[in-house]
Design a protein around this motif. Structure first.
Motif, short mmCIF file in Angstrom:
data_model
loop_
_atom_site.label_atom_id
_atom_site.label_comp_id
_atom_site.label_asym_id
_atom_site.label_seq_id
_atom_site.Cartn_x
_atom_site.Cartn_y
_atom_site.Cartn_z
N TYR A 1 -12.66 -12.25 -147.48
CA TYR A 1 -12.25 -12.37 -146.08
C TYR A 1 -11.92 -11.00 -145.49
O TYR A 1 -12.38 -10.64 -144.39
CB TYR A 1 -11.03 -13.29 -145.99
CG TYR A 1 -10.43 -13.41 -144.62
CD1 TYR A 1 -10.93 -14.31 -143.69
CD2 TYR A 1 -9.35 -12.62 -144.25
CE1 TYR A 1 -10.38 -14.42 -142.42
CE2 TYR A 1 -8.79 -12.71 -143.00
CZ TYR A 1 -9.30 -13.61 -142.08
OH TYR A 1 -8.75 -13.70 -140.82
N LEU A 2 -11.13 -10.20 -146.20
CA LEU A 2 -10.74 -8.88 -145.70
C LEU A 2 -11.94 -7.92 -145.68
O LEU A 2 -12.07 -7.11 -144.75
CB LEU A 2 -9.63 -8.30 -146.57
CG LEU A 2 -8.27 -9.02 -146.47
CD1 LEU A 2 -7.30 -8.46 -147.50
CD2 LEU A 2 -7.69 -8.87 -145.07
N GLY A 3 -12.79 -8.01 -146.70
CA GLY A 3 -13.97 -7.15 -146.72
C GLY A 3 -14.87 -7.38 -145.53
O GLY A 3 -15.40 -6.43 -144.94
N PHE A 4 -15.05 -8.64 -145.16
CA PHE A 4 -15.87 -8.96 -143.99
C PHE A 4 -15.20 -8.50 -142.70
O PHE A 4 -15.85 -7.94 -141.81
CB PHE A 4 -16.13 -10.46 -143.94
CG PHE A 4 -16.96 -10.90 -142.76
CD1 PHE A 4 -18.34 -10.75 -142.77
CD2 PHE A 4 -16.35 -11.44 -141.63
CE1 PHE A 4 -19.10 -11.14 -141.67
CE2 PHE A 4 -17.10 -11.84 -140.53
CZ PHE A 4 -18.48 -11.69 -140.54
N ALA A 5 -13.88 -8.71 -142.59
CA ALA A 5 -13.16 -8.35 -141.37
C ALA A 5 -13.10 -6.85 -141.15
O ALA A 5 -13.03 -6.39 -140.00
CB ALA A 5 -11.75 -8.94 -141.41
N LEU A 6 -13.12 -6.07 -142.24
CA LEU A 6 -12.98 -4.61 -142.13
C LEU A 6 -14.28 -3.87 -142.43
O LEU A 6 -14.26 -2.66 -142.66
CB LEU A 6 -11.88 -4.12 -143.09
CG LEU A 6 -10.47 -4.68 -142.84
CD1 LEU A 6 -9.53 -4.27 -143.97
CD2 LEU A 6 -9.93 -4.19 -141.50
N LYS A 7 -15.40 -4.57 -142.41
CA LYS A 7 -16.67 -3.96 -142.80
C LYS A 7 -17.09 -2.83 -141.87
O LYS A 7 -17.84 -1.93 -142.28
CB LYS A 7 -17.77 -5.02 -142.87
CG LYS A 7 -18.11 -5.68 -141.54
CD LYS A 7 -19.22 -6.70 -141.71
CE LYS A 7 -19.58 -7.37 -140.38
NZ LYS A 7 -20.69 -8.35 -140.55
N GLU A 8 -16.63 -2.83 -140.63
CA GLU A 8 -16.98 -1.77 -139.69
C GLU A 8 -16.05 -0.57 -139.80
O GLU A 8 -16.22 0.41 -139.07
CB GLU A 8 -16.95 -2.33 -138.26
CG GLU A 8 -17.98 -3.43 -138.01
CD GLU A 8 -17.92 -3.97 -136.59
OE1 GLU A 8 -17.04 -3.51 -135.83
OE2 GLU A 8 -18.74 -4.84 -136.26
N LEU A 9 -15.10 -0.63 -140.69
CA LEU A 9 -14.15 0.48 -140.91
C LEU A 9 -14.29 0.93 -142.36
O LEU A 9 -13.56 0.50 -143.25
CB LEU A 9 -12.72 0.03 -140.63
CG LEU A 9 -12.44 -0.49 -139.21
CD1 LEU A 9 -11.04 -1.04 -139.11
CD2 LEU A 9 -12.65 0.63 -138.18
N PRO A 10 -15.25 1.82 -142.64
CA PRO A 10 -15.56 2.21 -144.04
C PRO A 10 -14.41 2.93 -144.76
O PRO A 10 -14.46 3.06 -145.98
CB PRO A 10 -16.78 3.12 -143.90
CG PRO A 10 -16.72 3.62 -142.48
CD PRO A 10 -16.13 2.52 -141.67
N GLN A 11 -13.42 3.39 -144.02
CA GLN A 11 -12.33 4.11 -144.70
C GLN A 11 -11.42 3.15 -145.47
O GLN A 11 -10.64 3.58 -146.32
CB GLN A 11 -11.48 4.88 -143.68
CG GLN A 11 -10.55 4.03 -142.84
CD GLN A 11 -9.81 4.82 -141.81
OE1 GLN A 11 -10.22 4.92 -140.65
NE2 GLN A 11 -8.70 5.45 -142.22
N PHE A 12 -11.56 1.83 -145.23
CA PHE A 12 -10.76 0.85 -145.94
C PHE A 12 -11.56 0.24 -147.09
O PHE A 12 -12.63 -0.30 -146.89
CB PHE A 12 -10.30 -0.27 -144.99
CG PHE A 12 -9.37 0.20 -143.90
CD1 PHE A 12 -8.02 0.35 -144.15
CD2 PHE A 12 -9.86 0.52 -142.65
CE1 PHE A 12 -7.16 0.79 -143.16
CE2 PHE A 12 -9.01 0.95 -141.65
CZ PHE A 12 -7.66 1.09 -141.90
N THR A 13 -11.00 0.34 -148.29
CA THR A 13 -11.61 -0.24 -149.48
C THR A 13 -10.74 -1.38 -149.98
O THR A 13 -9.54 -1.18 -150.24
CB THR A 13 -11.78 0.80 -150.60
OG1 THR A 13 -12.58 1.90 -150.12
CG2 THR A 13 -12.42 0.20 -151.83
N VAL A 14 -11.31 -2.56 -150.08
CA VAL A 14 -10.56 -3.73 -150.52
C VAL A 14 -10.72 -3.89 -152.03
O VAL A 14 -11.83 -3.95 -152.53
CB VAL A 14 -11.02 -5.01 -149.79
CG1 VAL A 14 -10.18 -6.21 -150.21
CG2 VAL A 14 -10.97 -4.81 -148.28
N ILE A 15 -9.61 -3.97 -152.73
CA ILE A 15 -9.62 -4.14 -154.18
C ILE A 15 -8.71 -5.31 -154.57
O ILE A 15 -7.85 -5.71 -153.80
CB ILE A 15 -9.16 -2.87 -154.93
CG1 ILE A 15 -7.71 -2.52 -154.53
CG2 ILE A 15 -10.10 -1.71 -154.64
CD1 ILE A 15 -7.13 -1.36 -155.32
N SER A 16 -8.95 -5.87 -155.74
CA SER A 16 -8.09 -6.96 -156.23
C SER A 16 -7.96 -6.88 -157.74
O SER A 16 -8.63 -6.07 -158.39
CB SER A 16 -8.65 -8.33 -155.82
OG SER A 16 -9.90 -8.55 -156.41
#
Length: 240
Positions: free
Chosen positions: A225-240
């Motif tokens: 969900y977060l990866g899709f929502a922030l896909k236009e902001l490449p500076q954010f990397t979602v990890i789990s």
């Protein structure tokens, strides 16, 4: 006496630290602390993933070029920076999900159990079956005979006056609210049990039976969900 000791400790604390060399090793005669080069803000507390996304999009220019969105658990997500000059990370946002409480593995009275099923679980076929069964159980009718640890018997109402024996359904696949409301709630297996308690009538309980696998699924759903929502902001990397 205590005041004298405190005064002496205060005076000793004002003195400069002395370095001692013992057997080639260097020691100090008082406790000292390193002062960090970087200033860090206190984390903002949030409760929804959408709030985190709004914050990230609104204040992108105030953050570093590389940021981490860490899915810590099914109910916690953090927005943190990469390592700074002190080799530390700054936590800008801490998101804690608000989920309804439910006592898994504990027996509760018949009516409370039915209300909890209706208010804290997402509708599916097994929830409907369980509600239909639990709602028609006749008081003082749970048959302990024939209980093999997996199935139980109970007397259920049919119509106004007729009753009949039925098998308590097991296992059941349910979808309780256990993670952020923005993502799909994982469905997992539960063991449903009933018992007759003296003076309290019929009591019901459900026990988690998936070994905690739902947590991994929930975290994958949050990351997606977060990866899709922030896909236009490449500076954010979602990890789990």
């Amino acid at each position: 006496m205590d005041m004298t000791r405190d005064a002496l400790q205060y005076v000793v604390g004002l003195s400069e630290a002395n370095l001692l060399t013992i057997n080639g090793d260097t020691y100090t005669d008082k406790q000292i602390h390193r002062i960090d080069n970087e200033l860090r803000a206190a984390a903002i507390e949030m409760n929804t993933l959408s709030s985190l996304i709004d914050y990230a999009k609104a204040f992108t220019n105030e953050m570093s070029d590389q940021m981490l969105v860490q899915v810590v658990s099914p109910t916690e997500v953090k927005l943190i920076s990469c390592l700074d000059r002190d080799r530390k990370r700054e936590c800008l946002v801490n998101v804690a999900a608000m989920v309804p409480e439910f006592s898994y593995g504990r027996y509760m009275d018949h009516e409370s159990f039915i209300i909890a099923l209706q208010s804290k679980f997402i509708p599916n076929d097994h929830r409907a079956d369980l509600l239909r069964f639990a709602g028609t159980v006749k008081d003082e009718s749970v048959a302990q005979y024939g209980d093999d640890g997996i199935t139980q018997k109970a007397t259920v109402k049919r119509g106004i006056a007729s009753v009949e024996e039925a098998i308590v359904p097991n296992p059941v696949n349910l979808k309780p609210f256990r993670t952020f409301v923005e993502v799909d709630q994982p469905e997992s297996a539960f063991i449903f049990r009933m018992k007759q308690s003296e003076g309290r009538g019929i009591e019901c309980a459900i026990f988690e039976a998936d070994g905690g696998a739902w947590k991994n699924e929930a975290m994958r759903n949050i990351k997606k969900y977060l990866g899709f929502a922030l896909k236009e902001l490449p500076q954010f990397t979602v990890i789990s």
